[in-house]
Design a protein around this motif. Structure first.
Motif, PDB file in Angstrom:
ATOM      1  N   LYS A  13      -1.548  -1.283  -8.452  1.00  0.00           N
ATOM      2  CA  LYS A  13      -1.313  -1.848  -7.067  1.00  0.00           C
ATOM      3  C   LYS A  13      -0.100  -1.227  -6.308  1.00  0.00           C
ATOM      4  CE  LYS A  13      -0.857  -6.549  -5.447  1.00  0.00           C
ATOM      5  NZ  LYS A  13       0.187  -7.135  -5.266  1.00  0.00           N
ATOM      6  N   LYS A  16      -1.221   2.117  -4.817  1.00  0.00           N
ATOM      7  CA  LYS A  16      -1.898   2.086  -3.754  1.00  0.00           C
ATOM      8  C   LYS A  16      -1.134   1.628  -2.492  1.00  0.00           C
ATOM      9  CE  LYS A  16      -6.279   0.444  -5.547  1.00  0.00           C
ATOM     10  NZ  LYS A  16      -7.388  -0.497  -5.657  1.00  0.00           N
ATOM     11  N   LYS A  20      -0.725   3.706   0.795  1.00  0.00           N
ATOM     12  CA  LYS A  20      -0.838   3.221   2.351  1.00  0.00           C
ATOM     13  C   LYS A  20       0.371   3.240   3.187  1.00  0.00           C
ATOM     14  CE  LYS A  20      -3.275   0.811   5.002  1.00  0.00           C
ATOM     15  NZ  LYS A  20      -4.296   1.531   5.785  1.00  0.00           N
ATOM     16  N   GLN A  50      -9.828   1.504  -0.026  1.00  0.00           N
ATOM     17  CA  GLN A  50      -9.687   0.673  -1.524  1.00  0.00           C
ATOM     18  C   GLN A  50      -9.495   1.535  -2.823  1.00  0.00           C
ATOM     19  OE1 GLN A  50      -8.948  -2.484  -1.382  1.00  0.00           O
ATOM     20  NE2 GLN A  50      -9.000  -2.909  -3.679  1.00  0.00           N
ATOM     21  N   SER A  51     -10.512   2.434  -2.816  1.00  0.00           N
ATOM     22  CA  SER A  51     -10.619   3.276  -4.264  1.00  0.00           C
ATOM     23  C   SER A  51     -10.202   4.523  -4.414  1.00  0.00           C
ATOM     24  CB  SER A  51     -12.105   2.946  -4.678  1.00  0.00           C
ATOM     25  OG  SER A  51     -12.887   3.642  -3.981  1.00  0.00           O
ATOM     26  N   TYR A  76      -6.716   6.584  -7.401  1.00  0.00           N
ATOM     27  CA  TYR A  76      -5.474   6.250  -7.589  1.00  0.00           C
ATOM     28  C   TYR A  76      -5.284   6.395  -8.990  1.00  0.00           C
ATOM     29  CZ  TYR A  76      -5.721   4.365  -3.019  1.00  0.00           C
ATOM     30  OH  TYR A  76      -5.913   4.227  -1.581  1.00  0.00           O
TER      31      TYR A  76
END
Length: 90
Positions: A13, A16, A20, A50-51, A76
């Motif tokens: 998390k 990511k 971002k 997302q992935s 990720y």
């Protein structure tokens, strides 16, 4: 789920979120090519999904006429498992 699994989910998390935050910026990717061989590439973090995320590279060797651009995608989990390292330059 074991504590390790929870730790990995938390790390994923965070990875990511960090990626971002740097969308649109220059990054240096360090890619493992087995047996202690690494390749460093500098590109722009162009899209974050997302992935996976996408880095755009320009290969021109100082020659703007023969410049060509290509993209590579990374997951990720590549970062989590340290197969690929990302360093934010901007």
């Amino acid at each position: 789920m074991s504590n390790d699994a929870f730790a990995d989910v938390a790390k994923m998390k965070k990875i990511k979120e960090d990626v971002k935050k740097h969308e649109g910026q220059l990054v240096e990717m360090t890619l493992e090519h087995g047996r202690k061989r690494e390749k460093n590439k500098i590109g722009r973090l162009v899209e974050v999904y997302q992935s996976l995320f996408i880095v755009e590279y320009t290969d021109n060797e100082g020659d703007p006429i023969n410049e060509h651009t290509y993209v590579e995608s990374y997951t990720y989990s590549d970062i989590l498992t340290e197969k690929t390292l990302i360093h934010y330059l901007d």
